[in-house]
Write a protein that holds these residues in place. Structure first.
Motif, PDB file in Angstrom:
ATOM      1  N   ARG A  31     -13.092  39.502  10.556  1.00 24.03           N
ATOM      2  CA  ARG A  31     -13.160  40.687   9.332  1.00 24.03           C
ATOM      3  C   ARG A  31     -14.334  41.623   9.809  1.00 24.03           C
ATOM      4  O   ARG A  31     -15.446  41.099  10.167  1.00 24.03           O
ATOM      5  CB  ARG A  31     -13.356  40.109   8.294  1.00 24.03           C
ATOM      6  N   GLU A  33     -14.872  43.728  12.447  1.00 19.31           N
ATOM      7  CA  GLU A  33     -15.230  43.882  13.862  1.00 19.31           C
ATOM      8  C   GLU A  33     -14.349  44.948  14.470  1.00 19.31           C
ATOM      9  O   GLU A  33     -13.302  45.300  13.835  1.00 19.31           O
ATOM     10  CB  GLU A  33     -15.291  42.718  14.503  1.00 19.31           C
ATOM     11  N   THR A 196     -11.534  46.684   9.813  1.00 18.76           N
ATOM     12  CA  THR A 196     -11.334  45.671  10.752  1.00 18.76           C
ATOM     13  C   THR A 196     -10.439  46.641  11.864  1.00 18.76           C
ATOM     14  O   THR A 196      -9.531  46.820  11.342  1.00 18.76           O
ATOM     15  CB  THR A 196     -10.802  44.323  10.570  1.00 18.76           C
TER      16      THR A 196
END
Length: 257
Positions: A31, A33, A196
């Motif tokens: 989550r 990234e 994300t």
């Protein structure tokens, strides 16, 4: 702390006849990234992306998004989960017969729960988010530059306020100035919205500018998943060629500058 996984892929195989594209592939997407997927031509980057989206099914193995296996969910569950992600295709994939406004409004209309005045407000909000004007809403895709097509497609991908965004070669076909502007836009939106992002790219400048971690596809599986500065230290022929060749060195010099 252990990061939360938005996507979990385990033991994935992809075969086309006797050709094995992916063999026992594992991958997690955390989550918040930006995970970039790289690999040589034919390594199955876009195929893997389509499997995450549920557009293709692996030969075997599991793909979980938000903790749910999409191929085991019923139609209502699948629709609910698909509303939680957006997709920007390589060439935008705008509907040529629809205006910019109608392209962005399409996913909102498909919900069949929003009044027209709210849809109009949301479309204008999304246009503003990608730095386009209300006047652009009335244009047709054929009247747009490559950079504008990408922005409209991004606005459409963000129409339903997704948590997860998929990008397939997002800067392909853009000139350097448009590419830099688009990368800056994606970075700003990712930070502002807490997105994300899973991105397939071969463009090293884009990769170095945006990526939190990079997943390297080679030898039919993921051979490395780590920040770029760690991946480039791994001894593997594809990694040396991709990251440490002339293009890679130029991109790293620009990033350091």
């Amino acid at each position: 702390m252990t990061p939360e996984n938005m996507i979990e892929i385990r033991g994935l195989w992809t075969t086309f006849g006797e050709v094995v594209v992916h063999r026992d592939l594992d991958l997690d997407v955390h989550r918040g990234e930006i995970l970039s997927i790289v690999g040589a031509s034919g390594s199955g980057k876009t195929t893997l992306l389509r499997q995450m989206l549920g557009l293709e099914q692996p030969t075997r193995g599991t793909v979980k998004i938000f903790g749910v296996m999409m191929d085991g969910a019923d139609a209502k569950q699948q629709a609910a989960h698909r509303n939680r992600w957006g997709m920007l295709f390589q060439h935008g994939a705008l509907f040529s017969a629809l205006t910019v406004f109608e392209n962005i409004a399409l996913p909102l209309r498909e919900m069949k729960t929003l009044p027209d005045d709210m849809i109009e407000d949301l479309v204008m909000l999304k246009l503003n988010m990608v730095n386009l004007t209300p006047a652009d809403a009335h244009k047709m895709p054929a009247d747009l530059s490559g950079g504008m097509i990408k922005r409209v497609a991004l606005a459409r991908a963000l129409a339903l306020e997704p948590e997860l965004l998929f990008l397939d070669e997002p800067t392909a076909g853009l000139d350097p100035e448009s590419c830099e502007s688009f990368v800056s836009l994606v970075r700003t939106l990712q930070q502002a919205l807490g997105l994300t992002i899973v991105m397939v790219t071969h463009d090293l400048d884009t990769l170095f500018e945006l990526t939190t971690r990079v997943a390297v596809l080679a030898d039919q599986h993921v051979i490395a998943v780590a920040p770029v500065n760690e991946v480039i230290g791994i001894s593997h022929p594809f990694i040396r060629q991709f990251f440490l060749g002339a293009r890679g060195r130029r991109a790293m010099e620009v990033l350091r500058a």
